[in-house]
Motif scaffolding. Structure first.
Motif, PDB file in Angstrom:
ATOM      1  N   ARG A  50      29.361  -8.734   2.138  1.00  0.00           N
ATOM      2  CA  ARG A  50      30.384  -8.060   1.342  1.00  0.00           C
ATOM      3  C   ARG A  50      30.847  -6.786   2.041  1.00  0.00           C
ATOM      4  O   ARG A  50      32.040  -6.526   2.168  1.00  0.00           O
ATOM      5  N   LYS A  53      33.027  -7.605   5.091  1.00  0.00           N
ATOM      6  CA  LYS A  53      34.365  -8.085   4.743  1.00  0.00           C
ATOM      7  C   LYS A  53      35.276  -6.933   4.335  1.00  0.00           C
ATOM      8  O   LYS A  53      36.413  -6.827   4.797  1.00  0.00           O
ATOM      9  N   GLN A  83      39.220 -18.776   4.713  1.00  0.00           N
ATOM     10  CA  GLN A  83      38.636 -19.125   6.006  1.00  0.00           C
ATOM     11  C   GLN A  83      38.697 -20.636   6.130  1.00  0.00           C
ATOM     12  O   GLN A  83      37.855 -21.351   5.582  1.00  0.00           O
ATOM     13  N   ASN A 115      37.204 -22.038   0.571  1.00  0.00           N
ATOM     14  CA  ASN A 115      36.484 -20.955   1.222  1.00  0.00           C
ATOM     15  C   ASN A 115      37.283 -19.659   1.121  1.00  0.00           C
ATOM     16  O   ASN A 115      38.121 -19.364   1.952  1.00  0.00           O
ATOM     17  N   PRO A 117      36.627 -15.980   1.261  1.00  0.00           N
ATOM     18  CA  PRO A 117      35.661 -14.915   1.496  1.00  0.00           C
ATOM     19  C   PRO A 117      36.045 -13.574   0.887  1.00  0.00           C
ATOM     20  O   PRO A 117      35.171 -12.764   0.597  1.00  0.00           O
ATOM     21  N   THR A 132      34.370 -10.789  -3.482  1.00  0.00           N
ATOM     22  CA  THR A 132      33.896 -11.489  -2.301  1.00  0.00           C
ATOM     23  C   THR A 132      33.105 -12.724  -2.700  1.00  0.00           C
ATOM     24  O   THR A 132      32.589 -12.815  -3.806  1.00  0.00           O
ATOM     25  N   GLU A 133      33.044 -13.648  -1.788  1.00  0.00           N
ATOM     26  CA  GLU A 133      32.281 -14.869  -1.985  1.00  0.00           C
ATOM     27  C   GLU A 133      31.400 -15.052  -0.764  1.00  0.00           C
ATOM     28  O   GLU A 133      31.827 -14.819   0.363  1.00  0.00           O
ATOM     29  N   ASN A 134      30.164 -15.452  -1.007  1.00  0.00           N
ATOM     30  CA  ASN A 134      29.292 -15.708   0.134  1.00  0.00           C
ATOM     31  C   ASN A 134      28.970 -17.193   0.218  1.00  0.00           C
ATOM     32  O   ASN A 134      29.342 -17.977  -0.643  1.00  0.00           O
ATOM     33  N   ARG A 138      29.397 -20.519  -2.561  1.00  0.00           N
ATOM     34  CA  ARG A 138      30.175 -21.714  -2.224  1.00  0.00           C
ATOM     35  C   ARG A 138      29.306 -22.961  -2.352  1.00  0.00           C
ATOM     36  O   ARG A 138      29.733 -23.981  -2.855  1.00  0.00           O
TER      37      ARG A 138
END
Length: 143
Positions: A50, A53, A83, A115, A117, A132-134, A138
């Motif tokens: 995070r 990013k 992404q 995806n 991010p 944010t996504e990690n 996902r």
């Protein structure tokens, strides 16, 4: 003894992967404006954490603004980072989750929305929110 070697090997492989990913530069594949209040940035090798990013965005937002004036315009409220690679929409239900860009003449003008991010929300009152996504989120979403 075998469990210890397996655990050590797994830990070493994970550490090597993290080091490898951290030295790869982020590559901007494309920038699009599918709506008046939305900008979509297609990237490769985006940071994993995070903090990474958000730091990358803060360090590179001026460069993106110079390349694409609409990124930080007052009308733009959402910046979505994806992404992924461009794909061709085959017109089947399998491709119904693709985001396609009309500003591209190439047949491969769509991307998967899986995806994500980083998502940046600019609110009219001046606040900015980073979502944010990690990789674990996902993975869990696809279970």
């Amino acid at each position: 003894m075998i469990k210890y070697k397996s655990l050590t090997t797994l830990l070493a492989a994970t550490l090597l992967f993290i080091v490898y990913r951290s030295i790869l530069p982020v590559k901007i594949i494309g920038v699009h404006r599918p709506g008046e209040t939305l900008a979509v940035v297609i990237v490769k090798n985006f940071p994993l954490t995070r903090h990474g990013k958000i730091s990358w965005w803060k360090d590179h937002q001026q460069q993106l603004q110079e390349m694409n004036g609409f990124i930080n315009s007052p009308e733009n409220h959402i910046i979505l980072f994806l992404q992924t690679e461009y794909k061709k929409d085959s017109g089947t239900d399998h491709d119904s989750d693709l985001l396609c860009f009309k500003d591209m003449s190439d047949a491969a003008n769509c991307v998967s929305k899986d995806n994500r991010p980083l998502l940046i929300w600019h609110y009219p009152d001046g606040r900015t929110e980073y979502i944010t996504e990690n990789i674990f989120q996902r993975f869990l979403r696809h279970l």
